[in-house]
Design a protein around this motif. Structure first.
Motif, PDB file in Angstrom:
ATOM      1  N   TRP A 140       0.830  -1.212   0.000  1.00 37.51           N
ATOM      2  CA  TRP A 140       0.000   0.000   0.000  1.00 37.51           C
ATOM      3  C   TRP A 140       0.862   1.258   0.000  1.00 37.51           C
ATOM      4  CZ3 TRP A 140      -4.963   0.177  -1.178  1.00 37.51           C
ATOM      5  CH2 TRP A 140      -5.721  -0.990  -1.076  1.00 37.51           C
ATOM      6  N   ASN A 141       1.970   1.228   0.740  1.00 35.28           N
ATOM      7  CA  ASN A 141       2.862   2.393   0.749  1.00 35.28           C
ATOM      8  C   ASN A 141       3.491   2.611  -0.621  1.00 35.28           C
ATOM      9  OD1 ASN A 141       2.412   3.035   3.444  1.00 35.28           O
ATOM     10  ND2 ASN A 141       4.072   1.721   4.184  1.00 35.28           N
ATOM     11  N   THR A 142       3.794   1.511  -1.316  1.00 34.73           N
ATOM     12  CA  THR A 142       4.344   1.626  -2.668  1.00 34.73           C
ATOM     13  C   THR A 142       3.305   2.202  -3.619  1.00 34.73           C
ATOM     14  OG1 THR A 142       5.869  -0.219  -2.329  1.00 34.73           O
ATOM     15  CG2 THR A 142       5.305   0.323  -4.608  1.00 34.73           C
ATOM     16  N   ALA A 143       2.061   1.749  -3.485  1.00 37.60           N
ATOM     17  CA  ALA A 143       0.992   2.263  -4.347  1.00 37.60           C
ATOM     18  C   ALA A 143       0.789   3.763  -4.144  1.00 37.60           C
ATOM     19  CB  ALA A 143      -0.308   1.514  -4.075  1.00 37.60           C
ATOM     20  N   LYS A 144       1.113   4.251  -2.951  1.00 35.48           N
ATOM     21  CA  LYS A 144       0.963   5.682  -2.681  1.00 35.48           C
ATOM     22  C   LYS A 144       2.011   6.527  -3.398  1.00 35.48           C
ATOM     23  CE  LYS A 144      -1.545   5.842   1.698  1.00 35.48           C
ATOM     24  NZ  LYS A 144      -1.552   6.394   3.074  1.00 35.48           N
ATOM     25  N   THR A 145       2.989   5.881  -4.038  1.00 35.05           N
ATOM     26  CA  THR A 145       3.986   6.633  -4.808  1.00 35.05           C
ATOM     27  C   THR A 145       3.595   6.729  -6.283  1.00 35.05           C
ATOM     28  OG1 THR A 145       5.370   4.695  -5.363  1.00 35.05           O
ATOM     29  CG2 THR A 145       5.782   5.783  -3.249  1.00 35.05           C
ATOM     30  N   VAL A 146       2.425   6.195  -6.634  1.00 37.44           N
ATOM     31  CA  VAL A 146       1.960   6.214  -8.025  1.00 37.44           C
ATOM     32  C   VAL A 146       0.882   7.287  -8.173  1.00 37.44           C
ATOM     33  CG1 VAL A 146       0.865   4.879  -9.866  1.00 37.44           C
ATOM     34  CG2 VAL A 146       2.475   3.766  -8.300  1.00 37.44           C
ATOM     35  N   PHE A 147       1.019   8.110  -9.210  1.00 38.94           N
ATOM     36  CA  PHE A 147       0.105   9.233  -9.414  1.00 38.94           C
ATOM     37  C   PHE A 147      -0.458   9.231 -10.826  1.00 38.94           C
ATOM     38  CE2 PHE A 147       2.644  10.458  -5.863  1.00 38.94           C
ATOM     39  CZ  PHE A 147       1.891  11.343  -5.107  1.00 38.94           C
ATOM     40  N   ASP A 148      -1.705   9.647 -10.944  1.00 41.10           N
ATOM     41  CA  ASP A 148      -2.253  10.006 -12.245  1.00 41.10           C
ATOM     42  C   ASP A 148      -1.567  11.317 -12.632  1.00 41.10           C
ATOM     43  OD1 ASP A 148      -3.817  11.256 -14.267  1.00 41.10           O
ATOM     44  OD2 ASP A 148      -5.565  10.093 -13.678  1.00 41.10           O
ATOM     45  N   PRO A 149      -0.908  11.377 -13.798  1.00 41.25           N
ATOM     46  CA  PRO A 149      -0.156  12.584 -14.163  1.00 41.25           C
ATOM     47  C   PRO A 149      -0.993  13.856 -14.182  1.00 41.25           C
ATOM     48  CG  PRO A 149       0.324  10.788 -15.668  1.00 41.25           C
ATOM     49  CD  PRO A 149      -0.822  10.337 -14.820  1.00 41.25           C
ATOM     50  N   GLU A 150      -2.302  13.718 -14.359  1.00 45.97           N
ATOM     51  CA  GLU A 150      -3.151  14.900 -14.458  1.00 45.97           C
ATOM     52  C   GLU A 150      -3.735  15.327 -13.120  1.00 45.97           C
ATOM     53  OE1 GLU A 150      -5.561  12.990 -17.616  1.00 45.97           O
ATOM     54  OE2 GLU A 150      -5.155  14.822 -18.737  1.00 45.97           O
ATOM     55  N   ILE A 151      -3.516  14.500 -12.077  1.00 48.98           N
ATOM     56  CA  ILE A 151      -4.107  14.786 -10.766  1.00 48.98           C
ATOM     57  C   ILE A 151      -3.015  14.694  -9.703  1.00 48.98           C
ATOM     58  CG2 ILE A 151      -5.892  14.126  -9.106  1.00 48.98           C
ATOM     59  CD1 ILE A 151      -7.342  12.703 -11.382  1.00 48.98           C
ATOM     60  N   PRO A 152      -2.794  15.738  -8.903  1.00 46.74           N
ATOM     61  CA  PRO A 152      -1.714  15.727  -7.905  1.00 46.74           C
ATOM     62  C   PRO A 152      -2.061  14.962  -6.626  1.00 46.74           C
ATOM     63  CG  PRO A 152      -2.861  17.809  -7.804  1.00 46.74           C
ATOM     64  CD  PRO A 152      -3.482  17.048  -8.950  1.00 46.74           C
ATOM     65  N   VAL A 153      -2.671  13.785  -6.786  1.00 44.42           N
ATOM     66  CA  VAL A 153      -3.039  12.946  -5.640  1.00 44.42           C
ATOM     67  C   VAL A 153      -2.699  11.505  -6.007  1.00 44.42           C
ATOM     68  CG1 VAL A 153      -4.913  12.127  -4.160  1.00 44.42           C
ATOM     69  CG2 VAL A 153      -4.922  14.495  -4.970  1.00 44.42           C
ATOM     70  N   ASN A 154      -2.126  10.752  -5.057  1.00 45.08           N
ATOM     71  CA  ASN A 154      -1.755   9.373  -5.367  1.00 45.08           C
ATOM     72  C   ASN A 154      -2.997   8.496  -5.537  1.00 45.08           C
ATOM     73  OD1 ASN A 154      -2.315   7.718  -2.774  1.00 45.08           O
ATOM     74  ND2 ASN A 154      -1.164   9.484  -1.987  1.00 45.08           N
ATOM     75  N   ILE A 155      -2.816   7.346  -6.204  1.00 46.95           N
ATOM     76  CA  ILE A 155      -3.957   6.507  -6.576  1.00 46.95           C
ATOM     77  C   ILE A 155      -4.650   5.869  -5.374  1.00 46.95           C
ATOM     78  CG2 ILE A 155      -3.050   6.048  -8.879  1.00 46.95           C
ATOM     79  CD1 ILE A 155      -2.115   3.311  -7.887  1.00 46.95           C
TER      80      ILE A 155
END
Length: 209
Positions: free
Chosen positions: A113-128
């Protein structure tokens, strides 16, 4: 982060949301809109693009990975005692260290889950994760006894063309974790995503609270 820069050299980039890989020419003036997920998101006459951290020099910026800084020696750690011939305690200590070095740390669900928090939609400044896009993460054993990660995630809209790129980014980051041999990221549509799935932090970042 909002900063205007001029490319110092030709630079590879990926256009958003098409995912098309292009080369931006030296001298292009870009607006760096954010640096989340270890990549630079920029705007220019072409629209929006994402530039990898390894090309930070083309932007005239320091690599994002450098922000972690050098790791020094921890304080209050004693130097190892000198080994003398016939010192069985020193020998056994070295064996224990060698054995520990061979052990591979096991990734946990928290690590996923912590790793997933480092992934972002390039158009939205919030992690997935804070966007509420990740529905399930599970570590399973393969017939060979290896660790396989399975993920169910969705997108903010079925027509989001960045879906495969986001899923692949997550897959590569999960497979980089110790003890994880492979990861499968499935894009699902049930239940349909809605803004109620976002965390309070995400809503505040996007000005919804």
């Amino acid at each position: 982060m909002q900063e205007t820069v001029k490319l110092l050299r030709d630079c590879p980039a990926m256009l958003i949301p098409s995912g098309l890989k292009v080369t931006l020419a030296r001298g292009n003036e870009l607006l760096v809109t954010h640096t989340l997920g270890g990549k630079f998101t920029v705007r220019g006459i072409f629209g929006i693009a994402r530039i990898d951290d390894e090309n930070a020099d083309a932007l005239g910026l320091a690599p994002l990975s450098a922000s972690a800084g050098a790791v020094g020696k921890p304080e209050n750690v004693s130097e190892p005692l000198s080994k003398t011939p016939g010192d069985s305690s020193a020998a056994s200590g070295q064996c224990a260290l060698a054995s520990a070095a061979q052990e591979i740390p096991q990734a946990t669900l928290d690590d996923l889950w912590n790793t997933a928090k480092t992934v972002f939609d390039p158009e939205i400044p919030v992690n997935i994760v804070d966007l509420g896009l990740v529905y399930r993460m599970e570590i399973l054993k393969t017939p060979e006894g290896k660790n396989r990660v399975e993920v169910d995630m969705t997108l903010t809209a079925p027509g989001c063309s960045m879906g495969p790129a986001i899923a692949n980014d997550l897959k590569l980051r999960l497979e980089a974790l110790p003890s994880i041999s492979e990861a499968a990221v499935n894009i699902v549509w049930d239940p349909p995503w809605n803004t109620d799935m976002m965390t309070m932090e995400a809503r505040m970042i996007l000005g919804m609270e």
